[in-house]
Structure formats: C-alpha cells, structure tokens
Design a protein around this motif. Structure first.
Motif, PDB file in Angstrom:
ATOM      1  N   ARG A  72       0.731  -1.111  -0.019  1.00 40.37           N
ATOM      2  CA  ARG A  72      -0.176   0.021   0.040  1.00 40.37           C
ATOM      3  C   ARG A  72       0.879   1.181   0.027  1.00 40.37           C
ATOM      4  O   ARG A  72       1.873   1.541   0.909  1.00 40.37           O
ATOM      5  CB  ARG A  72      -1.018   0.025   1.272  1.00 40.37           C
ATOM      6  CG  ARG A  72      -1.720   1.268   1.318  1.00 40.37           C
ATOM      7  CD  ARG A  72      -3.057   1.044   2.269  1.00 40.37           C
ATOM      8  NE  ARG A  72      -3.595   2.314   2.447  1.00 40.37           N
ATOM      9  CZ  ARG A  72      -4.349   2.893   1.661  1.00 40.37           C
ATOM     10  NH1 ARG A  72      -4.685   2.513   0.514  1.00 40.37           N
ATOM     11  NH2 ARG A  72      -5.047   4.014   1.972  1.00 40.37           N
ATOM     12  N   ALA A  86       4.290  -5.099   1.901  1.00 39.45           N
ATOM     13  CA  ALA A  86       3.735  -6.222   2.668  1.00 39.45           C
ATOM     14  C   ALA A  86       4.169  -7.620   1.809  1.00 39.45           C
ATOM     15  O   ALA A  86       4.378  -8.466   2.744  1.00 39.45           O
ATOM     16  CB  ALA A  86       2.082  -5.967   2.408  1.00 39.45           C
ATOM     17  N   GLY A 129     -11.662 -12.099   0.916  1.00 41.45           N
ATOM     18  CA  GLY A 129     -10.487 -11.692   1.716  1.00 41.45           C
ATOM     19  C   GLY A 129      -9.704 -12.823   2.257  1.00 41.45           C
ATOM     20  O   GLY A 129      -8.648 -12.593   2.868  1.00 41.45           O
ATOM     21  N   TRP A 154      -0.586 -12.740   5.450  1.00 37.12           N
ATOM     22  CA  TRP A 154       0.180 -11.764   4.871  1.00 37.12           C
ATOM     23  C   TRP A 154       0.366 -11.842   3.161  1.00 37.12           C
ATOM     24  O   TRP A 154       0.922 -10.998   2.496  1.00 37.12           O
ATOM     25  CB  TRP A 154       1.661 -11.815   5.523  1.00 37.12           C
ATOM     26  CG  TRP A 154       2.332 -12.911   5.443  1.00 37.12           C
ATOM     27  CD1 TRP A 154       2.636 -13.734   6.545  1.00 37.12           C
ATOM     28  CD2 TRP A 154       3.261 -13.459   4.618  1.00 37.12           C
ATOM     29  NE1 TRP A 154       3.334 -14.953   6.132  1.00 37.12           N
ATOM     30  CE2 TRP A 154       3.761 -14.780   4.988  1.00 37.12           C
ATOM     31  CE3 TRP A 154       3.682 -13.054   3.085  1.00 37.12           C
ATOM     32  CZ2 TRP A 154       4.759 -15.441   4.273  1.00 37.12           C
ATOM     33  CZ3 TRP A 154       4.426 -13.797   2.581  1.00 37.12           C
ATOM     34  CH2 TRP A 154       5.126 -14.901   2.977  1.00 37.12           C
ATOM     35  N   ASP A 157      -3.867  -8.642   0.792  1.00 38.55           N
ATOM     36  CA  ASP A 157      -4.597  -7.626   1.314  1.00 38.55           C
ATOM     37  C   ASP A 157      -5.566  -6.780   0.559  1.00 38.55           C
ATOM     38  O   ASP A 157      -4.660  -6.506  -0.556  1.00 38.55           O
ATOM     39  CB  ASP A 157      -3.592  -6.675   2.376  1.00 38.55           C
ATOM     40  CG  ASP A 157      -4.089  -5.762   3.133  1.00 38.55           C
ATOM     41  OD1 ASP A 157      -5.121  -5.129   2.771  1.00 38.55           O
ATOM     42  OD2 ASP A 157      -3.850  -5.705   4.286  1.00 38.55           O
ATOM     43  N   SER A 158      -6.615  -6.533   0.446  1.00 41.92           N
ATOM     44  CA  SER A 158      -7.450  -6.024  -0.122  1.00 41.92           C
ATOM     45  C   SER A 158      -6.988  -4.274  -0.486  1.00 41.92           C
ATOM     46  O   SER A 158      -7.597  -3.804  -1.092  1.00 41.92           O
ATOM     47  CB  SER A 158      -8.963  -5.960   0.013  1.00 41.92           C
ATOM     48  OG  SER A 158      -9.148  -5.424   1.404  1.00 41.92           O
ATOM     49  N   THR A 159      -6.538  -3.695   0.515  1.00 46.76           N
ATOM     50  CA  THR A 159      -5.738  -2.362   0.367  1.00 46.76           C
ATOM     51  C   THR A 159      -4.543  -2.388  -0.332  1.00 46.76           C
ATOM     52  O   THR A 159      -4.185  -1.162  -0.742  1.00 46.76           O
ATOM     53  CB  THR A 159      -5.697  -1.799   1.971  1.00 46.76           C
ATOM     54  OG1 THR A 159      -4.578  -2.556   2.463  1.00 46.76           O
ATOM     55  CG2 THR A 159      -6.914  -2.012   2.661  1.00 46.76           C
ATOM     56  N   TRP A 160      -3.779  -3.202  -0.964  1.00 47.23           N
ATOM     57  CA  TRP A 160      -2.675  -3.118  -1.683  1.00 47.23           C
ATOM     58  C   TRP A 160      -3.126  -2.200  -2.802  1.00 47.23           C
ATOM     59  O   TRP A 160      -4.197  -2.368  -3.570  1.00 47.23           O
ATOM     60  CB  TRP A 160      -2.035  -4.497  -2.023  1.00 47.23           C
ATOM     61  CG  TRP A 160      -1.508  -5.207  -1.008  1.00 47.23           C
ATOM     62  CD1 TRP A 160      -1.177  -4.540   0.307  1.00 47.23           C
ATOM     63  CD2 TRP A 160      -1.253  -6.630  -0.954  1.00 47.23           C
ATOM     64  NE1 TRP A 160      -0.721  -5.995   1.044  1.00 47.23           N
ATOM     65  CE2 TRP A 160      -0.703  -6.930   0.206  1.00 47.23           C
ATOM     66  CE3 TRP A 160      -1.296  -7.685  -2.030  1.00 47.23           C
ATOM     67  CZ2 TRP A 160      -0.266  -8.359   0.753  1.00 47.23           C
ATOM     68  CZ3 TRP A 160      -1.019  -8.764  -1.688  1.00 47.23           C
ATOM     69  CH2 TRP A 160      -0.423  -9.043  -0.492  1.00 47.23           C
TER      70      TRP A 160
END
Length: 191
Positions: A72, A86, A129, A154, A157-160
């Motif tokens: 992110r 990440a 997710g 790890w 992640d859906s926010t990457w």
C-alpha cells in the motif's frame, strides 16, 4: 437484440472487475548498486472472489535478483518503499522466495529445472478476503514453498494498491513481469 446488449453489458462489467499491469525488461542500471525498478498502480480491492496472479520471466543466474513487491502506497508518492511493502515474490541468488518484510516470514523453493530462462506463474485464489489456495509453477513445473495448508494471511490484503518490479545483479536478468487481478466464479447462463 436485448440478449446482445445484455452480453455487451456483462462483458464490460467483467472487464472492469479485472486489472492487469506489465513491465520489462528494465533498462540497465547506471549506478554501482545494479538496481533498476519501476512502480505501477495495481489495486487488489474487489469484494467477493478473485484471483491474484503474477508472472515473472527472467534469465536466472546465481547472482541476480528479479522480484515484484506489492503493498500500500501510504504516502501516495507513487513509489513503494520498504516500509510500505507487504509481500515480495521473486528469484534471489539461485532460488525462489516469497517473503513478508512486515512479519519477517520467508518461504523458499528450489528451482524446478536447470533452465536459464525461467517463468514463474503465481496464482492465488481469494474468496471474501481469505486465501483459499496457491499454485506456483516454474516453466510449467510445480514449486514447493512448503506451505502448511492454506496460504498465510500476509499473502493478500485488499488495500494493496501498488506493485514494484525490481531487477538487481551484475548478470543480465532480462526480467519481465505481469500482474493480474481477475474476477473469479462468474457464471453466465443464457436461456
């Protein structure tokens, strides 16, 4: 006519649910650290099921490193820093590695062949997710990262929102990469 318009609308919708970025080969490095890198916007945000797929092609040597890092871009400067990374997937000094800089976890796999030209195909299936399965192949042969079951948290992640492609080393790596996020589980029935 209605069926044709519906099919076009479905095709447009499915296209919007996928994302692809590609790069390489990277230009030669002008500095002594031998590192060449590029960043690409790449969102993993999508509700429901999806497939996260990477392909890394390279000329392997014991001294080079070709990898993609994903994470992110918190400071929104367009560059994925070490603190924002990440997960890293790639070839490093003669073997495949996937690691999490945040947790310090690392998984390794020996090369599947002695071929200098290598293509890693990394396919992670995600549902709401949660990681369901991982397939990693080198030139069509399975790689064993010795996962104890489902992939660890790890690995997705859906926010990457950014992916960085990097090549390092004195030998020519000829690296290329492609990353995709695809919709999974779409079913269309016509009656």
């Amino acid at each position: 006519m209605k069926i044709a318009l519906t099919m076009i609308a479905v095709a447009i919708t499915l296209q919007s649910l996928s994302a692809t970025v590609a790069s390489g080969p990277l230009p030669p490095c002008e500095f002594a650290d031998t590192e060449s890198a590029t960043n690409h916007l790449f969102s993993t945000t999508r509700p429901g099921s999806q497939i996260l797929s990477f392909q890394i092609g390279l000329l392997a040597s014991p001294s080079n490193n070709v990898e993609i890092a994903i994470g992110r871009d918190s400071d929104e400067d367009g560059e994925l820093s070490i603190d924002e990374t990440a997960m890293v997937v790639g070839w490093d000094c003669g073997e495949w590695v996937v690691r999490s800089p945040e947790s310090g976890a690392a998984l390794y796999a020996q090369a599947a062949s002695g071929n200098v030209s290598k293509l890693l195909e990394w396919t992670l299936h995600v549902s709401n997710g949660e990681m369901r399965s991982l397939a990693a192949m080198e030139n069509g042969e399975p790689l064993d990262f010795a996962l104890p079951g489902r992939p660890p948290a790890w690995m997705f992640d859906s926010t990457w929102n950014l992916v960085k492609f990097t090549a390092r080393g004195v030998d020519d790596a000829g690296g290329i990469f492609r990353a995709q996020r695809l919709a999974n589980g779409t079913l269309i029935r016509l009656r």
